[in-house]
Motif scaffolding. Structure first.
Motif, PDB file in Angstrom:
ATOM      1  N   GLN A  45      43.515  40.081  40.455  1.00  0.00           N
ATOM      2  CA  GLN A  45      44.542  39.046  40.587  1.00  0.00           C
ATOM      3  C   GLN A  45      44.169  37.776  39.822  1.00  0.00           C
ATOM      4  O   GLN A  45      44.695  36.694  40.084  1.00  0.00           O
ATOM      5  CB  GLN A  45      44.803  38.738  42.060  1.00  0.00           C
ATOM      6  CG  GLN A  45      45.452  39.908  42.798  1.00  0.00           C
ATOM      7  CD  GLN A  45      45.902  39.533  44.196  1.00  0.00           C
ATOM      8  OE1 GLN A  45      46.330  38.415  44.459  1.00  0.00           O
ATOM      9  NE2 GLN A  45      45.787  40.488  45.109  1.00  0.00           N
ATOM     10  N   GLY A  46      43.280  37.951  38.851  1.00  0.00           N
ATOM     11  CA  GLY A  46      42.884  36.834  38.005  1.00  0.00           C
ATOM     12  C   GLY A  46      41.535  36.276  38.383  1.00  0.00           C
ATOM     13  O   GLY A  46      41.136  36.327  39.547  1.00  0.00           O
ATOM     14  N   ASN A  47      40.816  35.732  37.378  1.00  0.00           N
ATOM     15  CA  ASN A  47      39.485  35.193  37.656  1.00  0.00           C
ATOM     16  C   ASN A  47      39.411  33.679  37.516  1.00  0.00           C
ATOM     17  O   ASN A  47      38.401  33.078  37.876  1.00  0.00           O
ATOM     18  CB  ASN A  47      38.441  35.846  36.747  1.00  0.00           C
ATOM     19  CG  ASN A  47      38.695  35.575  35.269  1.00  0.00           C
ATOM     20  OD1 ASN A  47      39.796  35.216  34.859  1.00  0.00           O
ATOM     21  ND2 ASN A  47      37.673  35.778  34.454  1.00  0.00           N
TER      22      ASN A  47
ATOM     23  N   LEU B  85      39.929  41.323  29.975  1.00  0.00           N
ATOM     24  CA  LEU B  85      38.645  41.849  30.451  1.00  0.00           C
ATOM     25  C   LEU B  85      38.213  41.181  31.748  1.00  0.00           C
ATOM     26  O   LEU B  85      37.702  41.829  32.653  1.00  0.00           O
ATOM     27  CB  LEU B  85      37.572  41.629  29.377  1.00  0.00           C
ATOM     28  CG  LEU B  85      37.465  42.677  28.276  1.00  0.00           C
ATOM     29  CD1 LEU B  85      36.536  42.173  27.184  1.00  0.00           C
ATOM     30  CD2 LEU B  85      36.963  43.993  28.839  1.00  0.00           C
ATOM     31  N   GLY B  86      38.413  39.856  31.829  1.00  0.00           N
ATOM     32  CA  GLY B  86      37.968  39.128  33.013  1.00  0.00           C
ATOM     33  C   GLY B  86      38.860  39.293  34.219  1.00  0.00           C
ATOM     34  O   GLY B  86      38.475  38.899  35.319  1.00  0.00           O
ATOM     35  N   SER B  87      40.053  39.872  34.037  1.00  0.00           N
ATOM     36  CA  SER B  87      40.991  39.978  35.164  1.00  0.00           C
ATOM     37  C   SER B  87      41.407  41.424  35.426  1.00  0.00           C
ATOM     38  O   SER B  87      42.519  41.689  35.872  1.00  0.00           O
ATOM     39  CB  SER B  87      42.225  39.108  34.903  1.00  0.00           C
ATOM     40  OG  SER B  87      42.926  39.553  33.762  1.00  0.00           O
ATOM     41  N   THR B  88      40.508  42.361  35.137  1.00  0.00           N
ATOM     42  CA  THR B  88      40.725  43.771  35.469  1.00  0.00           C
ATOM     43  C   THR B  88      39.444  44.337  36.077  1.00  0.00           C
ATOM     44  O   THR B  88      38.352  43.808  35.861  1.00  0.00           O
ATOM     45  CB  THR B  88      41.084  44.601  34.222  1.00  0.00           C
ATOM     46  OG1 THR B  88      40.102  44.360  33.194  1.00  0.00           O
ATOM     47  CG2 THR B  88      42.457  44.260  33.685  1.00  0.00           C
TER      48      THR B  88
ATOM     49  N   HIS C 285      38.934  48.167  33.232  1.00  0.00           N
ATOM     50  CA  HIS C 285      38.036  47.210  32.595  1.00  0.00           C
ATOM     51  C   HIS C 285      37.070  47.913  31.647  1.00  0.00           C
ATOM     52  O   HIS C 285      36.822  47.448  30.529  1.00  0.00           O
ATOM     53  CB  HIS C 285      37.247  46.441  33.659  1.00  0.00           C
ATOM     54  CG  HIS C 285      36.115  45.641  33.095  1.00  0.00           C
ATOM     55  ND1 HIS C 285      34.862  46.186  32.880  1.00  0.00           N
ATOM     56  CD2 HIS C 285      36.049  44.351  32.668  1.00  0.00           C
ATOM     57  CE1 HIS C 285      34.072  45.262  32.361  1.00  0.00           C
ATOM     58  NE2 HIS C 285      34.766  44.149  32.220  1.00  0.00           N
ATOM     59  N   ASP C 286      36.498  49.038  32.092  1.00  0.00           N
ATOM     60  CA  ASP C 286      35.520  49.746  31.273  1.00  0.00           C
ATOM     61  C   ASP C 286      36.151  50.261  29.984  1.00  0.00           C
ATOM     62  O   ASP C 286      35.535  50.231  28.913  1.00  0.00           O
ATOM     63  CB  ASP C 286      34.905  50.897  32.062  1.00  0.00           C
ATOM     64  CG  ASP C 286      34.121  50.413  33.274  1.00  0.00           C
ATOM     65  OD1 ASP C 286      33.826  49.199  33.335  1.00  0.00           O
ATOM     66  OD2 ASP C 286      33.827  51.225  34.164  1.00  0.00           O
TER      67      ASP C 286
ATOM     68  N   HIS D 152      31.479  42.156  34.659  1.00  0.00           N
ATOM     69  CA  HIS D 152      32.227  41.135  33.946  1.00  0.00           C
ATOM     70  C   HIS D 152      31.334  40.146  33.205  1.00  0.00           C
ATOM     71  O   HIS D 152      31.796  39.067  32.826  1.00  0.00           O
ATOM     72  CB  HIS D 152      33.144  40.373  34.914  1.00  0.00           C
ATOM     73  CG  HIS D 152      34.286  41.186  35.415  1.00  0.00           C
ATOM     74  ND1 HIS D 152      34.288  41.764  36.666  1.00  0.00           N
ATOM     75  CD2 HIS D 152      35.448  41.557  34.832  1.00  0.00           C
ATOM     76  CE1 HIS D 152      35.414  42.435  36.833  1.00  0.00           C
ATOM     77  NE2 HIS D 152      36.131  42.320  35.742  1.00  0.00           N
ATOM     78  N   ILE D 153      30.081  40.497  32.973  1.00  0.00           N
ATOM     79  CA  ILE D 153      29.230  39.596  32.199  1.00  0.00           C
ATOM     80  C   ILE D 153      29.870  39.358  30.837  1.00  0.00           C
ATOM     81  O   ILE D 153      30.476  40.251  30.243  1.00  0.00           O
ATOM     82  CB  ILE D 153      27.800  40.162  32.068  1.00  0.00           C
ATOM     83  CG1 ILE D 153      26.869  39.069  31.546  1.00  0.00           C
ATOM     84  CG2 ILE D 153      27.765  41.421  31.206  1.00  0.00           C
ATOM     85  CD1 ILE D 153      25.401  39.383  31.731  1.00  0.00           C
TER      86      ILE D 153
END
Length: 387
Positions: free
Chosen positions: A59-61, A74-77, A82-83, A335-336
């Motif tokens: 839901q967002g970072n 990338l930051g919000s999945t 994401h992978d 998420h690095i």
């Protein structure tokens, strides 16, 4: 009565006294102002970063998210999406392409240093850090040089949150939409005429027969612009601010330039520009006796965790010999930050040149105006005076 308010101007200018109270007295704190829990100890943040099944980015970072961004970057999945995204982006974001940024970084830095020396000072951000990071990023992505100023202005506006209304206002959302439209045009141009740049490589990226969809290319490119224009410039600015605040450390680094790598890591720990990111709970979770419910948001206060005395000895001391490679300045877990290689190379190259050309300078720390952002921390401008 203690009240941690991420929207308050004093939190932008100096969050560290509040962070200490959070860590010592309220390690799992409900913020009425932010309407989310705040985790401030290093161990709790690191644990949450590694547990995406519960602490989700879906839901967002950003602390105050932009409409349409959550679930598309990338930051919000979360994995597995994401992978897949990361593998495809990594295929385009090669070490070779990053290494090619060293020469232009050096050239831009030298020109900026000449300008600062001629004027006996100036705005470090406008003349040096932003010019370098936007210039190198634009080269990497193949964006027109004449668009530098307008793109930086849009990105800086996007990351802001109005401190009075405590939300994204129309100007913030419009800046984001303008950037999306701009990137869409750039992607369309590359489809017609591919180039040797990152956007073209994102379009062509393929892993096991899988390719990025149009929206993924646009939003990934947006993320890279946002990170390069804001995060990298702000980190370089905070690094220069640390060296101005601690002249003994600066003098040591001037005399021992081989310490640059570990000085960068210590600056990312001591005063990261990436201060607070959020997650949403997918399950109920109890931390330090506090029950958090599924569906509630959690703030991971990286800047607080990086000053946790449970993790680091004398954490409020800026020690360029510390070499803290496990800091939270680039996040952690799945998420690095993908751009760590670029951030380290550009910062090292630029700041080596800066300290060679300007080994002695001062900053009026009390006169700094800080960007009103609940996620990032950096000054809007930083005047330096040459010694």
């Amino acid at each position: 009565m203690f009240d941690f308010d991420p929207y308050a101007p004093e939190t932008d200018s100096d969050p560290f006294p509040a962070y200490k109270r959070l860590r010592d007295e309220f390690p799992c704190y409900w913020s009425d102002k932010a309407q989310m829990f705040v985790l401030s100890r290093y161990a709790d943040i690191a644990s949450a970063l590694s547990d995406w099944q519960i602490f989700s980015s879906s839901q967002g970072n950003l602390m105050d998210e932009l409409p349409g961004r959550a679930g598309s970057t990338l930051g919000s999945t979360d994995p597995p999406r994401h992978d897949r995204l990361r593998a495809l982006v990594q295929a385009a974001f090669t070490k070779r392409s990053v290494d090619q940024l060293q020469a232009p970084t050096t050239a831009i830095a030298k020109a900026a240093i000449d300008e600062l020396r001629a004027a006996k000072g100036g705005d470090f951000i406008n003349v040096f850090s932003s010019r370098i990071t936007v210039g190198t990023l634009f080269q990497l992505m193949g964006l027109p040089e004449e668009d530098h100023a307008i793109i930086r202005n849009r990105v800086v506006t996007m990351i802001q949150t109005d401190p009075v209304t405590r939300r994204k206002e129309a100007r913030h959302v419009q800046a984001f939409q303008d950037m999306v439209d701009y990137i869409r045009l750039q992607v369309a141009e590359r489809r017609q005429s591919p180039r040797e740049d990152l956007i073209s490589r994102l379009i062509a990226a393929e892993v096991d027969g899988d390719r990025l969809a149009e929206a993924e290319i646009v939003m990934t490119s947006m993320t890279l612009v946002m990170a390069g224009v804001e995060s990298l410039s702000s980190f370089m600015t905070m690094f220069a601010l640390n060296l101005a605040t601690f002249p003994a450390a600066r003098r040591r680094l001037v005399g021992e330039p081989q310490l640059m790598g570990q000085a960068i890591e210590e600056s990312l720990r001591y005063n990261t520009s990436a201060q607070r990111f959020r997650r949403v709970l997918l399950e109920d979770k109890i931390v330090h006796g506090v029950e958090m419910k599924a569906g509630q948001f959690v703030c991971l206060a990286y800047g607080a965790g990086n000053r946790d005395e449970r993790k680091y000895v004398n954490p409020d001391v800026y020690d360029i010999a510390r070499y803290p490679r496990d800091h939270l300045g680039f996040g952690g877990g799945v998420h690095i930050c993908l751009g760590t290689l670029m951030a380290r190379l550009v910062t090292r190259t630029a700041m080596q040149e800066f300290l060679k050309g300007i080994p002695d300078y001062e900053v009026d720390v009390k006169g700094l105006a800080w960007n009103p952002s609940t996620t990032f921390r950096a000054p809007l401008a930083m005047q330096i005076a040459l010694g």
